[in-house]
Scaffold this motif. Structure first.
Motif, short mmCIF file in Angstrom:
data_model
loop_
_atom_site.label_atom_id
_atom_site.label_comp_id
_atom_site.label_asym_id
_atom_site.label_seq_id
_atom_site.Cartn_x
_atom_site.Cartn_y
_atom_site.Cartn_z
N ALA A 253 1.06 -1.17 -0.17
CA ALA A 253 -0.48 0.35 0.14
C ALA A 253 1.11 1.32 -0.34
O ALA A 253 0.63 2.38 -0.99
N PHE A 254 1.95 0.98 0.79
CA PHE A 254 2.82 1.97 1.67
C PHE A 254 3.55 2.50 -0.03
O PHE A 254 3.63 3.59 -0.60
N LEU A 255 4.56 1.13 -0.61
CA LEU A 255 4.64 1.99 -2.14
C LEU A 255 3.42 2.82 -3.56
O LEU A 255 4.16 3.30 -4.29
N VAL A 256 2.78 1.96 -3.25
CA VAL A 256 1.67 1.90 -4.17
C VAL A 256 1.60 3.90 -4.32
O VAL A 256 1.18 4.26 -4.83
N ILE A 257 0.72 3.92 -2.85
CA ILE A 257 0.28 5.38 -2.99
C ILE A 257 1.62 6.34 -2.73
O ILE A 257 1.48 7.74 -3.72
N ARG A 258 2.53 6.12 -2.26
CA ARG A 258 3.38 7.12 -1.88
C ARG A 258 4.90 7.29 -2.24
O ARG A 258 5.67 7.43 -2.86
N ILE B 243 3.24 14.92 6.01
CA ILE B 243 4.36 14.64 7.22
C ILE B 243 5.03 13.37 6.81
O ILE B 243 6.16 13.37 8.05
N GLU B 244 4.79 13.26 5.46
CA GLU B 244 6.47 11.72 5.71
C GLU B 244 6.86 12.42 5.26
O GLU B 244 8.35 12.33 5.07
N GLU B 245 6.78 13.08 4.07
CA GLU B 245 7.85 14.28 3.56
C GLU B 245 8.59 15.26 4.68
O GLU B 245 10.48 15.47 4.24
N ALA B 246 8.10 15.08 5.44
CA ALA B 246 9.00 16.67 6.96
C ALA B 246 9.87 15.68 7.28
O ALA B 246 10.94 16.04 7.76
N ALA B 247 9.37 14.12 7.47
CA ALA B 247 10.49 13.23 8.61
C ALA B 247 11.44 13.45 7.31
O ALA B 247 12.92 13.25 8.06
N ALA C 229 12.62 15.42 5.28
CA ALA C 229 13.40 16.24 5.26
C ALA C 229 14.69 16.72 6.47
O ALA C 229 15.70 17.21 6.42
N LEU C 230 13.77 15.88 7.93
CA LEU C 230 14.26 15.89 8.70
C LEU C 230 15.52 15.11 8.77
O LEU C 230 15.83 15.17 9.67
N GLY C 231 16.05 14.21 7.81
CA GLY C 231 17.05 13.72 7.77
C GLY C 231 16.82 12.06 7.99
O GLY C 231 17.15 10.79 7.80
N ALA C 232 15.34 11.40 7.98
CA ALA C 232 14.91 10.28 7.93
C ALA C 232 14.93 9.21 6.62
O ALA C 232 14.83 9.45 6.13
N SER C 233 15.51 8.48 7.39
CA SER C 233 15.46 7.03 6.16
C SER C 233 14.82 6.47 5.34
O SER C 233 13.63 7.01 6.36
N SER C 234 14.38 6.13 4.04
CA SER C 234 12.79 5.20 3.80
C SER C 234 12.43 3.83 4.61
O SER C 234 11.32 3.86 4.69
N LYS C 235 13.27 3.49 5.20
CA LYS C 235 12.83 2.72 6.02
C LYS C 235 12.27 3.47 8.11
O LYS C 235 11.46 3.13 8.21
N LYS C 236 13.01 4.64 7.71
CA LYS C 236 13.08 4.93 9.24
C LYS C 236 11.41 5.74 9.06
O LYS C 236 10.56 5.84 9.84
N VAL C 237 11.03 6.07 7.85
CA VAL C 237 10.19 6.85 7.73
C VAL C 237 8.95 5.79 7.73
O VAL C 237 7.68 5.89 7.88
N PHE C 238 9.05 5.11 7.18
CA PHE C 238 8.44 3.96 7.27
C PHE C 238 7.80 3.48 8.69
O PHE C 238 6.77 3.65 9.04
N THR C 239 9.10 3.33 9.25
CA THR C 239 8.33 2.24 10.67
C THR C 239 7.88 3.16 11.47
O THR C 239 7.86 3.22 12.80
N SER C 240 8.48 4.70 11.02
CA SER C 240 8.25 5.44 12.48
C SER C 240 8.11 6.84 12.34
O SER C 240 7.02 6.91 13.60
#
Lengths: 573, 353
Positions: A389-394, A467-471, A473-484
């Motif tokens: 779902a994440f991959l397809v939407i985001r 919201i995810e873009e903000a994360a 932009a603050l330096g989170a990797s794509s895995k970190k964005v997904f999990t956090s």
């Protein structure tokens, strides 16, 4: 933009510009190994376990004695028996879809528009068949209306009552599938802005006129939608026709009979392709044609709560209908646990624990196996659904539309077709999976994942991507964005996906009946073979235990989730 | 047919559960003359919409009577009442085009086809909407949809036209345009209208009469001028426009003329209130009625904001903050925060609450 770049934009054609964009997108994906890994994994899974088996069925259906041939199709056309089966399936599908839609609409209208007592209980009963194991209603129908049924034999003294066949099948399928129509229609009715109907009333329309000139026309696309959804479920249904169809054979049953019963896999493939075409074309009509025609979404947001209709001439007939159907459905559920304590239904009504003794002794293996495999499949389904779902939407990447389309379409692929595809594809090297627990787990995951993906996508679409873009932009990797960020935000969808995956895995019949083996026998298949052998008592025990396991698991998950702060309303099934 | 409305001791109680109930409309009595445009104005939850919906027939009456013309309609269902309503969210029928939307009520009345066509055409001409006749609601903007909604109500030639915040979903510019259009058409057709809004400028611009409501109770009924200049209490004064309340003391009386002392300066104030010497009074003073450089009092500027058509100040004066609005502040330097400002009161604008 620099002059140089401006020049590039001017010189290139639109196609070239698109290719440049695609390349840029791919560069971005390749610079992120976790994202790349996830995409490759998902593409592989979707291709291997959804697309490839179907392609194999198609291929197989055109091969006869090692050559390309339309033999299997002409066989179907030649044998009037096979033609009857196709007609049977369509006739059943159309009848059940019409009746279910009518019953579902009455329930939905009563629920959304009318002042009725015990509404919550009635709604609960109405959706029971959706979350409960298959055959519960079929089995109860046998207990009530079969040769030894308490109504047919006990009350009317009929010796040759026949629940098996078209009529019994219609009864059982309508009771099983009208909740599907109910849920679709109640959602739409609640979205109609009450002021539209008030405007009509204000302009001089009577209650009946409002219903016939406003409500009904507004619901027309939704009603067609619900009918098609039921149709798809009816033609794909395997359990009920198997248990109660008698001589009235449908395509789903015939595919199994021919494939497993007569070991004529390639003969079954042509029928499977036809069944697939029927349900997929119904699905595409529903999704792409009707989906866009909805008036309800046009009426805009609901401005105020609806004044429920309290006039007696409306309330009384609707209440009576709804209550009677609910009592009937409820009765079917009570009958199963009762049946599990009865020595021999229709002959000897004395109470016994013999059936339980058998199940907890010799017959326990299917319960254990099913639980074990479902427990493994559930978290895999949950996580995979959310990742997809994440991959397809985001995310943008090559193959996104492919994953989106295939997983959506797989909702409409009948389980027997998938089962047949797995048997053909994975019984020979390079990958031999038949007979293993792995293929059963894969079947569980693949059958429950599409719904999980859709609910994940729906909840992601409601969350602002910034919201995810903000994360990030603050330096989170794509895995970190997904999990956090992503997972915590779509927690309700994830958990309702888990509950759904577990319930669905425990109760799956159609696909896995092709895949069970001596090593792994599953609960639903065991139940069905008990019914087949006329051992209604043992079948009732299995069904009772299945209801208890699924029910308590749902309750347990809800409890655990409410402790974790996920609200009850978020956990839908 | 123009008809008057007569509302007598109307009450609506919503019972929420065994313990809680809400009195949404509390003993309301109101007379509307034939052809009059009356606005129900108040904050959200004041009962104005409930009152309107009771007139339309969507809410049952707990007590009281509603007459349209000579007829007591309290017990009639909405379809039997001689009212037509324009809804906040337009409530157009999405499965019908503009023409069919407007013709709907006439069809329900089973009028002959030719007459329906004629009447719809007349309304389309009046609203200048001929080009839209075959569009469906989804293809139209909010403003266009609201015009169709108005046309659909007008075509019925109802005794009473009801408006439920019809402009609140439109953007500011369009709102003003539609407001003027509604007023123009209402004047042209001369239809008795009741209009619900929480927007005071809309109420001022449209109405013959404004009814101010709070907590289900009518606070004041009057022309826009009366409501603005002679509010009956602090709630009305505060709800319509910005206001300052200043305290004073009655020094002498002469019929309805009073000498009032405010911070050591005596002002002549007219009032219908019965007051005697020594009474303490609260007076309303609109921000535009305070004169900058008025040479009566000193204040310290605490806010200074240029708004284009006027300049807004807040000035600390004794223990309170006065809001001041000066229009056309040309040819003079503006005051900055911290500056001392000389101010004066326009006596005619002082209104004893």
């Amino acid at each position: 933009m620099s002059n140089n770049k401006k020049q590039i934009v001017k010189d290139k054609s639109n196609f070239q510009l698109r290719m440049i964009t695609e390349v840029e997108v791919m560069k971005k994906v390749f610079s992120d190994p976790i994202l790349l890994g996830a995409i490759v994994t998902v593409l592989t899974i979707v291709t291997m376990f959804i697309v490839f088996p179907l392609v194999n069925i198609l291929k197989e259906s055109f091969i006869y004695e090692d050559k390309f041939s339309i033999h299997h199709y002409s066989e179907i056309y030649r044998l009037s028996y096979n033609k009857d089966i196709i007609l049977n399936t369509l006739k059943l599908g159309v009848t059940v879809s019409l009746l279910s839609t009518v019953v579902g609409f009455i329930f939905a209208y009563a629920s959304a528009y009318v002042k009725i007592k015990f509404k919550k209980i009635l709604n609960g009963i109405a959706i029971l068949p959706i979350i409960s194991p298959p055959f519960v209603i079929g089995l109860s129908a046998i207990l009530l209306f079969g040769r030894m049924g308490i109504i047919t034999r006990g009350i009317f003294g009929m010796k040759n009552a026949e629940i098996y066949g078209f009529h019994g099948l219609v009864l059982v399928q309508v009771l099983t599938f009208f909740p599907v129509a109910f849920l679709v229609l109640v959602g739409l009715l609640e979205q109609i802005d009450p002021s539209v109907e008030e405007a009509s009333r204000d302009l001089g329309a009577s209650r009946w006129k409002v219903f016939s000139t406003i409500t009904l026309p507004l619901m027309a696309p939704g009603i067609a939608n619900a009918a098609l959804l039921v149709f798809i479920q009816s033609v794909a249904d395997f359990g009920n026709p198997m248990v109660i169809g008698g001589n009235y054979t449908t395509m789903a049953v015939q595919i199994y009979m021919q494939g497993i019963g007569s070991l004529n896999m390639s003969g079954a493939t042509a029928l499977a392709i036809i069944l697939l075409l029927v349900s997929v074309s119904a699905f595409i009509t529903q999704k792409f044609y009707l989906g866009k025609k909805s008036y309800v979404t046009v009426t805009g947001k609901v401005s105020r709560r609806r004044e429920l209709i309290s006039e007696k001439k409306v309330v009384t007939p609707l209440s009576i209908t709804v209550i009677l159907v609910s009592i009937f459905v409820g009765m079917m559920y009570i009958l199963i646990p009762i049946g599990s304590f009865i020595k021999l239904w229709g002959v000897n009504y004395s109470l016994t624990l013999d059936h339980y003794k058998y199940v907890f002794g010799l017959g326990f293996k299917p319960i254990f196996d099913t639980l074990k495999l479902a427990m493994i499949a559930t978290p895999i389904t949950g996580i995979l659904s959310m990742v997809i779902a994440f991959l397809v939407i985001r995310r943008k990447f090559l193959g996104r539309a492919y994953i989106d389309f295939v997983t959506m379409l797989s909702i409409a692929i009948p389980g027997t077709v998938v089962g047949l595809g797995y048997v053909i594809t994975y019984n020979k090297p390079p990958l031999v999976l038949t007979g293993t627990g792995i293929i059963l787990i894969i079947a569980f995951v693949m059958r429950s994942m599409p719904v999980g993906i859709r609910s994940g996508m729906a909840s992601l679409q409601q969350i602002d991507p910034s919201i995810e873009e903000a994360a990030s932009a603050l330096g989170a990797s794509s895995k970190k964005v997904f999990t956090s960020i992503t997972i915590p935000m779509i927690k309700p969808a994830l958990f309702s996906g888990l509950v759904y995956a577990f319930a669905r895995s425990m109760t799956l019949v159609s696909t896995i009946i092709f895949l069970v083996s001596a090593k792994y026998n599953l609960l639903t298949v065991a139940t069905m073979s008990q019914i087949d052998q006329g051992r209604i008592g043992v079948a009732s025990v299995y069904s009772t235990l299945l209801i208890i396991i699924v029910g308590s698991m749902i309750a347990l998950m809800r409890f655990a989730l409410s402790k974790m702060g996920v609200s009850q309303e978020d956990i839908k099934l | 047919m123009k008809k008057g409305i007569s509302i007598k001791n109307l009450t609506k109680v919503f019972v929420i559960n065994q313990k809680n109930k809400v009195v949404a409309v509390d003993d309301v009595t109101l007379e509307v003359k034939p052809g009059e445009f009356v606005t129900l104005l108040g904050p959200s939850g004041c009962g104005k919409t409930t009152l309107l919906r009771m007139i339309a027939g969507f809410e049952t009456l707990t007590a009281g009577d509603i007459y349209i013309g000579e007829e007591n309609i309290g017990a009639q269902t909405p379809d039997k009442r001689d009212t037509a309503m324009v809804f906040q969210n337009y409530a157009l029928f999405p499965h019908m085009n503009v023409f069919d939307n407007i013709a709907y009520g006439l069809k329900i009345r089973k009028l002959p086809k030719t007459e329906i066509k004629q009447r719809v055409q007349k309304i389309l001409d009046l609203m200048k909407m001929n080009d839209f006749a075959h569009r469906v609601p989804a293809q139209m903007s909010g403003g266009q949809q609201q015009r169709v909604s108005l046309a659909r109500a007008l075509v019925m030639e109802p005794g009473v036209l009801l408006f439920d915040e019809p402009l609140s979903n439109l953007d500011a510019k369009l709102r003003i345009h539609m407001r003027d259009e509604i007023r123009k058409i209402q004047k042209e057709v001369g239809i008795t209208s009741i209009y619900v809004t929480h927007d005071q400028s809309e109420a001022m611009g449209l109405s013959d009469k404004i009814v101010i409501m709070k907590d289900g109770v009518i606070q004041q009924i009057g022309t826009p001028r009366e409501i603005y200049q002679k509010p009956i209490n602090a709630f009305v004064a505060g709800f319509i426009g910005k206001t300052n309340v200043v305290e004073g003391k009655i020094m002498s009386t002469n019929n309805s003329n009073y000498e009032v002392d405010i911070q050591g300066i005596t002002h002549m104030v007219k009032s219908d209130n019965k007051l005697s010497v020594g009474d303490k009074v609260s007076m309303m003073l609109r921000p535009e009625s305070i004169i900058v450089e008025g040479e009566q009092y000193d204040g310290i500027v605490t806010k200074s904001m240029f708004m284009g058509e006027n300049h807004e100040y807040e000035v600390k004066w004794n223990d309170q903050i006065l809001q001041i609005s000066e229009s056309n502040p040309f040819g003079r330097d503006i005051y900055e925060i911290g500056d001392t400002m000389k101010i004066g009161f326009d006596e005619k604008a002082l209104h004893i609450l």
